[in-house]
Enzyme design. Structure first.
Site, PDB file in Angstrom:
ATOM      1  N   LYS A 141       0.845  -1.198   0.000  1.00  0.00           N
ATOM      2  CA  LYS A 141       0.000   0.000   0.000  1.00  0.00           C
ATOM      3  C   LYS A 141       0.876   1.241   0.000  1.00  0.00           C
ATOM      4  CE  LYS A 141      -4.483   0.081   2.244  1.00  0.00           C
ATOM      5  NZ  LYS A 141      -5.128   0.183   3.536  1.00  0.00           N
TER       6      LYS A 141
HETATM    7  C1  E4P Z   1      -8.379   1.182   3.514  1.00  0.00           C
HETATM    8  O1  E4P Z   1      -7.663   0.369   2.977  1.00  0.00           O
HETATM    9  C2  E4P Z   1      -8.313   1.610   4.908  1.00  0.00           C
HETATM   10  O2  E4P Z   1      -7.684   0.581   5.631  1.00  0.00           O
HETATM   11  C3  E4P Z   1      -9.641   1.814   5.555  1.00  0.00           C
HETATM   12  O3  E4P Z   1     -10.693   1.406   4.717  1.00  0.00           O
HETATM   13  C4  E4P Z   1      -9.857   3.117   6.226  1.00  0.00           C
HETATM   14  O4  E4P Z   1     -11.135   3.140   6.827  1.00  0.00           O
HETATM   15  P1  E4P Z   1     -11.574   4.221   7.918  1.00  0.00           P
HETATM   16  O5  E4P Z   1     -11.840   5.505   7.220  1.00  0.00           O
HETATM   17  O6  E4P Z   1     -12.820   3.662   8.532  1.00  0.00           O
HETATM   18  O7  E4P Z   1     -10.437   4.338   8.889  1.00  0.00           O
END
Ligand code: E4P
Length: 299
Positions: free
Chosen positions: A92
């Site tokens: 990522k």
């Molecule tokens: C995406 O890959 C993130 O891990 C995640 O969806 C973030 O979600 P949040 O906005 O609920 O923290």
């Protein structure tokens, strides 16, 4: 639509994988922190991540923590080398890793994605809040792009003057169609009072209504996902869209309706998807109605 689980909590990952509905997983430093805190801070990170990879039957996104291109590339290589023997690693990379407004590092994420693509390391461009960012991520060669639907909803709600935790909770559904209908009503009443259309067009009130109920033409997190999909399909980009920051079951349905490739879901949301009061009631009634002769069949 594929379902990824959006957590670093091994208990949740194991449980959800046992239901047969999980195709992959996404983590981020905050999710790792939550998992570590839950275990009282005592986690051997390497073996923990290894176990996640061995449990999940598909890609697992692991995030870099550097914020410059060189550092991200080095960390991505390390993550890929270290954990690929145990599962399908995707790295990522924040689409824009800047930590300030200087703009110095705005393109470092894209640079890293491009280099990693040339080395065959799959990437997930994260923290995507606009279709423009998603377009750049695809051009740079990201394997996945993760628009943060829930955070975009939060952003729009806050622009509208709503307070998180008071006017809306994290899992609340954002009814952007209702907002649009309200805006239309309000605009109609303003148009009714104006002498000319140019007066309406330049009116401060009108401009304020239009700018606070959307983010530069994005009406909701699901709208963001839909627009990215449209752009990718227009030009045949192979980058897969992961609807991220999903907060409730209805959002899952809406991103599925617009044809998203993948939705990454918190454990809580996957559980919410299977529940309905009439299903519960039906189960109770069927259970009450079992006659002894039918029951004996199973004995
Ligand atoms: C995406 O890959 C993130 O891990 C995640 O969806 C973030 O979600 P949040 O906005 O609920 O923290």
């Amino acid at each position: 639509m594929k379902i990824f689980i959006d957590t670093a909590d091994l208990d949740e990952i194991k449980e959800a994988c046992s239901w047969g509905v999980v195709d992959g997983a996404t983590t981020n430093p905050s999710l790792i922190k939550r998992a570590v805190d839950k275990r009282g801070g005592s986690v051997t990170m390497e073996s923990y991540i290894r176990e996640i990879l061995e449990t999940v039957p598909g890609p697992v996104s692991l995030e870099v923590i550097a914020t410059d291109a060189e550092g991200m590339i080095e960390q991505a290589r390390l993550l890929y080398r270290k954990f690929s023997p145990y599962g399908e690693v995707v790295v990522k990379i924040p689409v824009n890793p800047s930590l300030d407004e200087s703009g110095r590092q705005d393109f470092d994420g894209l640079k890293a994605i491009r280099t990693l693509k040339s080395e065959g390391i799959p990437t997930n461009a994260t923290l995507i809040m606009t279709p423009e960012q998603a377009l750049l991520a695809a051009k740079a060669g990201a394997s996945y792009a993760s628009p943060f639907a829930g955070r975009v909803d939060d952003y729009i709600r806050k622009r509208m003057g709503m307070r998180a935790g008071v006017d809306f909770q994290k899992g609340d559904y954002f009814d952007h169609r209702l907002v649009k209908a309200l805006v239309r009503m309000k605009l109609r009443s303003l148009i009714g009072k104006a002498d000319s259309i140019s007066e309406v067009y330049s009116s401060k009130d009108v401009r304020e209504i239009l700018s606070t109920t959307q983010d530069n033409g994005i009406y909701s997190g699901v709208d963001l996902v839909a627009k990215i999909l449209r752009i990718y399909r227009n030009y045949g980009y192979k980058t897969q869209v992961i609807a991220a920051s999903i907060r409730n079951a209805r959002q899952v349905r809406e991103v599925a309706e617009v044809g998203v490739d993948i939705a990454t879901l918190p454990f809580k949301v996957i559980k919410e998807m299977v529940r309905h009061p009439k299903t519960l009631e039906g189960m109770r009634l069927f259970t009450e109605d079992v006659v002894p002769s039918y029951k004996r069949l199973f004995e």
